[in-house]
Design an enzyme around this catalytic site. Structure first.
Site, PDB file in Angstrom:
ATOM      1  N   GLY A   9       0.804  -1.236   0.000  1.00 33.99           N
ATOM      2  CA  GLY A   9       0.000   0.000   0.000  1.00 33.99           C
ATOM      3  C   GLY A   9       0.826   1.271   0.000  1.00 33.99           C
ATOM      4  CE1 TYR A 136       7.841  -8.715 -10.261  1.00 32.19           C
ATOM      5  CE2 TYR A 136       7.438  -9.121 -12.605  1.00 32.19           C
ATOM      6  CZ  TYR A 136       7.125  -8.456 -11.429  1.00 32.19           C
ATOM      7  OH  TYR A 136       6.106  -7.539 -11.418  1.00 32.19           O
ATOM      8  NE  ARG A 212       8.977  -3.419 -22.476  1.00 29.64           N
ATOM      9  CZ  ARG A 212       9.598  -4.133 -23.404  1.00 29.64           C
ATOM     10  NH1 ARG A 212       9.079  -4.284 -24.604  1.00 29.64           N
ATOM     11  NH2 ARG A 212      10.753  -4.730 -23.128  1.00 29.64           N
TER      12      ARG A 212
END
Ligand code: NDP
Length: 318
Positions: A9, A136, A212
């Site tokens: 958060g 990842y 991208r």
């Protein structure tokens, strides 16, 4: 009353969700935003304590070890292990505490390296990821497998979103651990801070050719909140701008240089790695649900981000 716990958060996406929720002030929802100071999610006991304290009914799980191409390439094992621990602790503790719904975050950069385009949600597991970020990628892919397991075995609505590249205020601007937009912004900030830039050189790593899709963090925040409230499927959903909004790194660099009013030369260092040439993702599934969702125009979102960075440089993650 829904109690929504947002892990991660304090990060780029988490802060954007917090800002949207502050504007909305929802009546029947209590939102709690936590970062690594509140709990180390690599640690099971620390994760349990967090859930015990807040008793969430819903979780948006954003916490992750996140980094750009160069950081990933040199730390694949750390990305794999930390993210496996974080994800298993959060999902299993959510299950133990009877959390009704969890929305976790995958990424378009975990898709197979060799694939057809555009990529869609059915293709996540269809082949090895790009070698630069296998750690990842495999850790993230396991979230989708776990979600299926929690549904099959325990009937839990644990689902995931797949954002394209995100940028916005509160990003990580660290010179060696940042994504492309904040990394370039940091370099431009340093070049521009003493005024006159006419004889300066702005070096962009790589050829500038890779393509991208970039989503503004505030747009992504609105979409994740929608997923939490309205999207009731365990299968992932891509949260991306339209395919037509894809940009080359060179276009991004030029837009940033203009926004910073940089007057010097832009140079591409082709000796540096480019990463995957493209990873065009289809947002057709999202568009079936939200055909009219308006994405902030790229130039406007870049301007807002640059303005935020210049104003908040001293507190930003540099
Ligand atoms: P950030 O790096 O900005 O934030 C990461 C967040 O995770 C921070 O709140 C950080 O806490 C928290 N965190 C990291 N490690 C731990 C830990 N061990 N225990 C507890 N909290 C931890 O990430 P983003 O906002 O960019 O990313 C959010 C999610 O979106 C991630 O899951 C990421 O994989 C995904 N994503 C991001 C994209 C992007 O372009 N940024 C693209 C696609 C997906 P603290 O601030 O205290 O360090």
């Amino acid at each position: 009353m829904k109690v929504v716990l947002v892990t991660g958060g304090t990060g780029l996406v988490g802060k954007a969700i917090e800002n949207v929720i502050e504007d909305e002030k929802p009546k029947n929802e209590k939102w709690i935003f936590v970062g690594s100071k509140d709990a180390d999610l690599c640690d099971k006991e620390s994760t349990r304590k967090l859930f015990d304290e807040h008793k969430p009914t819903h979780v948006i799980h954003l916490a992750a070890m996140v980094g750009g191409l160069f950081h990933n390439m040199s730390h694949n094992l750390d990305f794999l292990r930390n993210n496996i621990h974080i994800n298993d602790n959060v999902l299993h503790t959510a299950h133990e505490y009877n959390v009704a719904k969890v929305v976790s975050c995958l990424s378009t950069c975990i898709f197979p390296d060799k694939t057809s385009y555009p990529i869609d949600e059915t293709m996540v597991h269809n082949g090895p990821p790009h070698p630069s970020n296998y750690g990842y990628s495999y850790a993230k892919r396991l979230i989708d497998i776990a979600n299926k397991g929690y549904y099959d075995q325990h009937n839990r609505m644990y689902t995931s979103v797949i954002p394209c590249n995100v940028f916005g205020p509160h990003d990580n601007f660290h010179p060696s651990a940042s994504h492309v937009i904040p990394g370039l912004m940091r370099r431009l900030y340093d070049l521009c801070k003493n005024g006159n830039t006419e004889d300066k050189v702005f070096t962009v790593l790589g050829s500038g050719k890779p393509l991208r899709q970039f989503i503004y963090s505030r747009d992504l925040a609105k979409l994740i909140i929608w997923v939490l409230r309205e999207y009731n499927s365990g299968l992932p959903i891509i949260l991306s701008v339209d395919e037509a909004q894809e940009k080359s790194i060179a276009q991004v660099a030029e837009t940033l240089a203009q926004t910073f009013n940089f007057k010097g030369k832009v140079v591409y260092d082709t000796s540096a790695a480019d990463g995957q040439y493209k990873k065009t993702a289809s947002n057709a599934k999202l568009r079936r649900y939200l055909p009219d969702f308006h994405f902030t125009p790229f130039d406007q979102a870049i301007k807002e981000t640059v303005d935020w960075y210049i104003k908040n440089y001293d507190q930003a993650r540099n």
